[in-house]
Design a protein around this motif. Structure first.
Motif, PDB file in Angstrom:
ATOM      1  N   ALA A 153       0.826  -1.208   0.000  1.00 51.53           N
ATOM      2  CA  ALA A 153       0.000   0.000   0.000  1.00 51.53           C
ATOM      3  C   ALA A 153       0.860   1.258   0.000  1.00 51.53           C
ATOM      4  CB  ALA A 153      -0.932  -0.010   1.212  1.00 51.53           C
ATOM      5  N   ASP A 154       1.972   1.255   0.764  1.00 51.83           N
ATOM      6  CA  ASP A 154       2.889   2.394   0.746  1.00 51.83           C
ATOM      7  C   ASP A 154       3.399   2.644  -0.673  1.00 51.83           C
ATOM      8  OD1 ASP A 154       2.748   2.684   3.520  1.00 51.83           O
ATOM      9  OD2 ASP A 154       4.471   1.362   3.857  1.00 51.83           O
ATOM     10  N   ASP A 189      -1.873  -3.080   2.906  1.00 49.47           N
ATOM     11  CA  ASP A 189      -1.130  -2.346   3.938  1.00 49.47           C
ATOM     12  C   ASP A 189      -0.393  -3.277   4.893  1.00 49.47           C
ATOM     13  OD1 ASP A 189      -4.003  -2.821   4.760  1.00 49.47           O
ATOM     14  OD2 ASP A 189      -3.177  -2.202   6.678  1.00 49.47           O
TER      15      ASP A 189
END
Length: 469
Positions: A153-154, A189
């Motif tokens: 997700a980053d 995430d």
């Protein structure tokens, strides 16, 4: 009809004295059955303690829709080089390859994957660049001995939200992210960028005809398996082990623990004295239980999809709406019945398990199907998996979590004073999350116990699959 079985799995060298040793195996999933069968056939006294009223663990054969289906592990990943393939061959169980052409249906229009890739070229370039940058960050952290700190997700969140990308491109990226969330069984995430998509996703994958039931039956043959016997506490010392169950205490010389890693992490089964601090920390870092893969099987009175289409896929309506039954697989070839299989991934899978009843999940799946095809009848049977709600699973399988270390699985698998051994898919450094990882871990633990109990190395000629080098 005679049930096919393989021959003895003995590891005992010819002419060697039969070892006098008692071994407990906690858990009758694939890892536990393999370890137990190897040790039993080698002459050891083996008792398998299983909390459920069935064998198989997270491999769960089911016939509620009228044909054999696997609610848990379903595939032989990399079937052209897999011990499960060889075991199936030894039993005469056919494998049905499930890879092949997929039909992509986008907003009512059918297109090829090549057409999709060409149209979404900006998104593909942005996605690849974001992955490369995130992987470089992760390598710099790893060089300093830091835990995995960069999530999928980053890496791709900014691209999924990029206003300068066409909406179609962002939907294509979201579908790729959703595939990673599905095969790893966790939301983006929580997935470490280093292993966000496993290699087996690109291999030849197959399903055993009629599922894994024949393998489980063969593995369990002649074993002393005590169902409905959970172990809440395992005591061990340099002289032996004692398992505490509702039916009383059971003592043995050694034990193989194969329960899902999440149950050890959360204390559903305690070990006393506890494992060393570094081993407990490794167990805590391995990803498990805060993600899941949701599978739904739908049976219909008739096939309404084209006869030459075995896999079809749509794009999510938006990046935020990904993971809601976008990929579909026809199981008509495998089962002889008009059955479709689909998947819920990432946050959508968690929401369906925690917040929705079966009727709501069915309706969500049917909404997607009716966007893809006209004249879709109501299903005559539905089965949705709920592994988070299963107290003896509390999840589907392990994944590479943010905050974990590459060596965590090897540390987890380390025996305690050569009395307590650990097996299960989460103890394997590669291919974790698969049925064959569970098999390999059971083989490893069984061999290790045999060496200590028999005082000799196991022979390597009698299993239905090739041995590791």
């Amino acid at each position: 009809m005679t049930t096919p079985r393989t021959a003895s799995w003995s590891m005992l060298p010819e002419g060697a004295a039969q070892p006098r040793s008692r071994v407990l195996v906690i858990g009758a999933g694939m890892a536990g059955l393999v370890a137990a069968r190897l040790l039993h056939d080698s002459g050891l006294e083996v008792i398998v303690l299983e909390a459920r009223r069935r064998v198989g663990g997270r491999v769960c054969p089911d016939t509620s829709l009228g044909v054999p289906l696997d609610l848990g592990g379903s595939w032989v990943h990399g079937s052209d080089d897999n011990p499960l393939s060889e075991w199936c061959a030894a039993l005469g169980v056919a494998l049905m390859v499930t890879t092949g052409d997929r039909r992509l249906i986008v907003d009512g229009t059918t297109m090829s994957y090549a057409q999709m890739q060409r149209r979404a070229w900006r998104g593909r370039m942005a996605f690849d660049a974001a992955l490369r940058y995130a992987e470089q960050r992760a390598r710099r952290l790893a060089a300093r001995g830091r835990p995995r700190a960069v999530s999928l997700a980053d890496a791709v969140g900014p691209v999924l939200r990029a206003p300068w990308l066409p909406a179609f491109d962002r939907r294509v990226i979201a579908q790729t992210v959703s595939m990673g969330e599905g095969v790893q069984g966790a939301p983006a995430d929580r997935l470490a960028i280093e292993e966000w998509f496993p290699n087996d996703g690109f291999k030849v994958n197959a399903m055993p005809r009629d599922g894994f039931a024949s393998l489980l039956d063969d593995g369990a043959h002649d074993l002393d398996i005590r169902l409905d016997t959970p172990v809440r506490r395992l005591r061990w010392s340099v002289s032996g082990v004692v398992a505490e169950t509702p039916q009383g205490e059971i003592a043995a010389d050694r034990c193989v623990v194969t329960v899902p890693v999440g149950l050890l992490r959360d204390g559903a089964m305690s070990i006393e004295p506890p494992a060393p601090a570094d081993q407990r920390a490794a167990v805590a870092r391995i990803g498990y239980g805060d993600g899941v893969l949701g599978k739904i099987y739908l049976r219909f009175e008739r096939r309404f999809w084209p006869p030459d289409v075995h896999r079809f896929q749509s794009l999510p309506p938006s990046p935020e709406g990904r993971g809601v039954f976008n990929a579909w697989l026809s199981l008509e070839r495998e089962t002889g019945a008009p059955i479709l299989l689909s998947f819920a991934n990432g946050r959508a899978a968690l929401r369906f398990e925690r917040e929705c009843d079966d009727a709501q999940v069915r309706d969500a799946a049917m909404t997607v199907l009716r966007r893809l095809f006209a004249d879709v009848p109501d299903p005559v049977g539905v089965c949705f998996t709920r592994w988070l709600a299963d107290p003896w699973a509390a999840g589907s399988y392990s994944y590479p979590a943010v905050g974990s270390l590459p060596e965590d699985r090897a540390v987890y698998a380390r025996p305690l004073a050569d009395r307590v051994f650990f097996a299960g898919e989460a103890t394997e450094a590669s291919d974790y999350g698969t049925v064959h990882a569970a098999l390999r871990s059971g083989e490893r633990a069984g061999e290790a116990v045999f060496r200590h109990a028999a005082g000799t190395a196991p022979i390597r000629t009698s299993r239905p699959w090739r041995f590791r080098g």
